[in-house]
Design a protein around this motif. Structure first.
Motif, PDB file in Angstrom:
ATOM      1  N   HIS A   1       0.831  -1.212   0.000  1.00  0.00           N
ATOM      2  CA  HIS A   1       0.000   0.000   0.000  1.00  0.00           C
ATOM      3  C   HIS A   1       0.863   1.258   0.000  1.00  0.00           C
ATOM      4  O   HIS A   1       0.519   2.254  -0.654  1.00  0.00           O
ATOM      5  N   LEU A   2       1.974   1.231   0.719  1.00  0.00           N
ATOM      6  CA  LEU A   2       2.877   2.394   0.724  1.00  0.00           C
ATOM      7  C   LEU A   2       3.412   2.666  -0.672  1.00  0.00           C
ATOM      8  O   LEU A   2       3.481   3.818  -1.116  1.00  0.00           O
ATOM      9  N   LEU A   3       3.780   1.612  -1.364  1.00  0.00           N
ATOM     10  CA  LEU A   3       4.312   1.776  -2.720  1.00  0.00           C
ATOM     11  C   LEU A   3       3.232   2.287  -3.670  1.00  0.00           C
ATOM     12  O   LEU A   3       3.504   3.105  -4.559  1.00  0.00           O
ATOM     13  N   VAL A   4       1.999   1.845  -3.486  1.00  0.00           N
ATOM     14  CA  VAL A   4       0.891   2.313  -4.317  1.00  0.00           C
ATOM     15  C   VAL A   4       0.678   3.809  -4.129  1.00  0.00           C
ATOM     16  O   VAL A   4       0.392   4.538  -5.086  1.00  0.00           O
ATOM     17  N   ILE A   5       0.835   4.298  -2.907  1.00  0.00           N
ATOM     18  CA  ILE A   5       0.659   5.732  -2.631  1.00  0.00           C
ATOM     19  C   ILE A   5       1.678   6.547  -3.412  1.00  0.00           C
ATOM     20  O   ILE A   5       1.350   7.566  -4.030  1.00  0.00           O
ATOM     21  N   VAL A   6       2.933   6.102  -3.409  1.00  0.00           N
ATOM     22  CA  VAL A   6       3.984   6.841  -4.111  1.00  0.00           C
ATOM     23  C   VAL A   6       3.739   6.800  -5.620  1.00  0.00           C
ATOM     24  O   VAL A   6       3.902   7.815  -6.311  1.00  0.00           O
ATOM     25  N   ILE A   7       3.343   5.654  -6.137  1.00  0.00           N
ATOM     26  CA  ILE A   7       3.077   5.545  -7.581  1.00  0.00           C
ATOM     27  C   ILE A   7       1.898   6.423  -7.968  1.00  0.00           C
ATOM     28  O   ILE A   7       1.908   7.061  -9.030  1.00  0.00           O
TER      29      ILE A   7
END
Length: 747
Positions: A308-314
């Motif tokens: 989920h953290l990576l999705v936020i940055v993307i």
């Protein structure tokens, strides 16, 4: 209301005592209690009606404890002779009250009550009544202790001190804090001074950007104070607040004092890094990510929460930072990361080239304007021409610099996205079965027309080309349905799959041409201006797929007995009607304009400026160059206006068949708009030349305002109407949206 009769006192004589128990013989309880008890909001109305029913039949004693169950027994443990009969009569009336109460409950409430009374073997009406009151009755709070005047005064004093400390913290001055703390020894900087539990240090981290002020407050914390314990009502530590507001300097100070703040979690289980990423504070997130404290960082990125953290940055389109973050991952736990890339993948920008011949423009202006105006104007216009020269020389340079920066940034973003995509595909290869991780993302990329994502995923996972959605459509079918031309173009790079795609059908017997005959999604149609251009694009798709598929696809019928042409006609019936309305409305508007211009320029051609020689009939200004410009411009305007008028009239009388929207109607509209633009431009030039002939013979300065005013309508027309002409030309005669096909596999 149903009648009821009952014996209010059924008396049983036992010895010399009487035991009265009321029992209605006939009664419709629903006429008294009309509310079904289903929640706390209906309890008051239900209770009032139920009490009215019980009081009217003198049966309230069964719920308030007046009529109790008979339990008197003899010494030998056996019931007396009369006790059994009394208990039987009591149980009969109590069961009636229970029936009234339970019958007025909703099914869900009845289930709750029966479940809560399972521990009572033989419950009574009073048990049911009390249980409902505990579930839905008003909550009675215990009385608060009576505060003394001294306690109230002490609380008011503490509140005033906290307010003073709050405002002193907002100022950011250490001497203000000193004044408050010196006069109030019992107050510290870690006291919760506002309603949300924030301390003075929380407020300083959230509002002050001065590192020295935060360090000063940290020095004032009591001895043995652990920063991990300084939290507000949300469980947020000081580092959480720094992550929320993006205070990187404060984060550096706090991590230096207590590195374990990095792994502290608030009441919702979020770390400071997760908070910083959620609020898209890139600089703060990078610091929290790169700060090495010798602790294994995989704990920050474990499970779906890490994904989920990576999705936020993307989603924030910071693909470079997402690549840095991805290096800390050992595996991915869901398809959300690849799905986020498919949804946010940037389009590759076009590189614009500019070649502005400034010297040619300036020399042309000097060669034509100055001789036209005379030597006197040359002296007057010299400073203006000099300034214009430098503007024209520098403007392309500045424009090229801005464009190059923009294109460079877009190219860098595109490159970062590709690198991130490659890294994600590499991580997905670690899974034994990666198909659940790429199936939905590759279909989403197809819908978004993100062909680079499709290409990269298929190059890593060749079986992904056979992915299907919930309706059973594969990538090429879905690309045709979604009108994703870039993904569709990949078909021509997959020679071994072409024959399969040409003959494939869905569950309803639709071949690829049937799918192309469907109406495009609204989000794709809305990208095209005008219903006529929309139906033209739909026809182009149909013709393209018709040429790609098997020749038999044209006449094949689906399960509903429809050929592709029949499906196209049915699906686009409303769009064709809208296209006809759009064409006619556009043609009618421009017809009025063309007719008006024709009238004006024809009248101007007959009555030339300055008049004619009465002897020869030759215009008086024949030998003046401005008159020649007028004559030529007026003639061009007249001929092009008439041509434009005829084109628009031919559109109004056209048949508006489906196939006419592909070339015939757009061609007429292009000719009409182009000739109308030429006619309007030359009409303005003719009018400007006339103004100069009438007023500029003795005052050559008049050419400056005439030139400026002449450019105004021309520029307005180009800005407002010319884009439509460009769109029509590109859509009708420009390079096909399907691009160049290569008959070889791309992986």
């Amino acid at each position: 209301m149903a009648s009821s009769s009952f014996n209010p006192h059924v008396t049983l004589e036992v010895g010399e005592e009487e035991y009265p128990y009321p029992y209605p013989s006939i009664l419709s309880a629903a006429s008294f209690v009309s509310v079904k008890l289903s929640g706390r909001d209906k309890y008051a109305m239900w209770q009032k009606q139920m009490l009215c029913l019980l009081k009217s039949h003198e049966m309230v004693g069964f719920i308030d404890g007046t009529f109790v169950r008979s339990t008197e027994t003899s010494v030998s443990g056996k019931e007396k002779v009369g006790d059994h009969q009394i208990h039987r009569l009591w149980a009969r009336s109590d069961a009636l009250v229970q029936g009234w109460i339970l019958g007025s409950l909703s099914e869900q409430t009845l289930g709750y009550v029966m479940h809560r009374l399972t521990d009572i073997a033989d419950f009574s009406a009073k048990h049911v009544w009390d249980e409902l009151h505990s579930m839905y009755g008003p909550v009675v709070l215990p009385p608060l202790p009576i505060a003394t005047d001294f306690d109230q005064q002490e609380e008011e004093t503490r509140t005033r001190v906290h307010h003073a400390l709050y405002h002193a913290t907002l100022t950011g001055y250490s001497n203000h804090i000193d004044n408050v703390l010196r006069r109030n020894k019992e107050v510290t900087v870690i006291d919760k001074i506002i309603n949300n539990g924030n301390t003075a240090i929380h407020i300083a981290v959230g509002t002050s950007k001065t590192p020295g002020f935060l360090e000063y407050l940290l020095e004032l914390t009591p001895e043995n104070t652990q920063l991990l314990d300084v939290r507000n009502s949300d469980g947020s530590t000081l580092l959480h607040v720094a992550a929320i507001v993006g205070n990187t300097e404060a984060a550096k100070i706090l991590v230096a004092r207590d590195p374990h703040l990095l792994f502290a979690k608030d009441n919702e289980g979020h770390t400071p890094l997760a908070i910083a990423l959620s609020n898209m504070h890139t600089q703060t997130s990078q610091f929290l990510l790169h700060h090495d404290i010798g602790i294994k960082k995989d704990t920050l990125f474990s499970g779906k929460s890490g994904d989920h953290l990576l999705v936020i940055v993307i989603s924030s389109k910071d693909f470079r930072f997402a690549s840095v973050l991805l290096r800390r991952y050992t595996t991915l736990h869901s398809d959300s990361v690849l799905m986020a890339i498919a949804q946010n993948f940037p389009c590759k920008p076009n590189i614009w080239t500019y070649n502005i011949p400034t010297s040619v423009v300036l020399s042309t202006a000097a060669d034509y304007i100055i001789p036209l105006c005379g030597h006197r104007l040359e002296i007057i216009m010299r400073p203006f021409i000099l300034v214009s020269y430098w503007i024209v020389m520098l403007f392309p340079v500045i424009l090229l610099m801005l464009v190059s920066l923009f294109v460079k940034e877009r190219l860098r973003t595109h490159y970062d996205a590709i690198m991130l995509l490659k890294s994600v595909c590499f991580l997905l290869k670690k899974h034994t079965d990666p198909s659940p991780y790429y199936t939905n993302p590759i279909l989403e990329a197809t819908r978004q027309n993100a062909y680079k994502v499709v290409e990269e995923v298929v190059s890593h996972f060749p079986n992904a080309i056979w992915s299907t959605n919930e309706d059973g459509y594969n990538i090429i079918q879905y690309a045709v349905i979604s009108r994703s031309e870039e993904v569709y173009n990949l078909v021509y790079q997959m020679s071994e799959h072409k024959n399969v795609y040409r003959t494939i059908k869905d569950s309803s017997g639709n071949n690829l041409l049937h799918l192309a005959a469907r109406l495009a999604p609204s989000n794709k149609l809305n990208l095209i201006s005008g219903a006529a251009l929309q139906i033209q694009r739909e026809l182009q798709w149909f013709k393209e797929v018709e040429g790609f598929g098997c020749p038999l696809n044209i006449i094949q019928k689906n399960s509903f007995g429809e050929t592709p042409h029949m499906v196209f006609t049915r699906e686009h019936k409303d769009l064709v009607v809208e296209g006809e309305k759009w064409m006619k409305a556009t043609a009618e508007s421009y017809t009025i304009t063309a007719a008006l211009i024709t009238t004006i320029v024809f009248a101007a051609a007959i009555t030339v400026p300055g008049g004619n020689n009465q002897d020869t009939g030759i215009p008086l200004f024949t030998n003046i160059i401005a008159f020649r410009i007028f004559a030529i411009s007026d003639a061009i305007s007249l001929f092009t206006a008439v041509t434009s008028l005829l084109m628009f009239l031919s559109i109004l009388t056209a048949r508006f068949a489906e196939q006419d929207f592909l070339f015939k109607l757009p061609t007429k509209l292009i000719i009409g708009l182009a000739t109308l633009f030429i006619s309007t431009t030359t009409m303005i030039l003719a009018f400007g030349a006339t103004l100069y002939l009438v007023f500029g013979q003795s005052n050559s300065k008049i050419i400056i305002p005439i030139a400026l005013l002449t450019c105004l309508p021309i520029t307005s027309f180009v800005t407002l109407q010319f884009p439509l002409v460009i769109d029509l030309i590109k859509a009708t005669y420009g390079r096909s949206i399907f691009g160049k096909k290569r008959d070889k596999p791309f992986y």
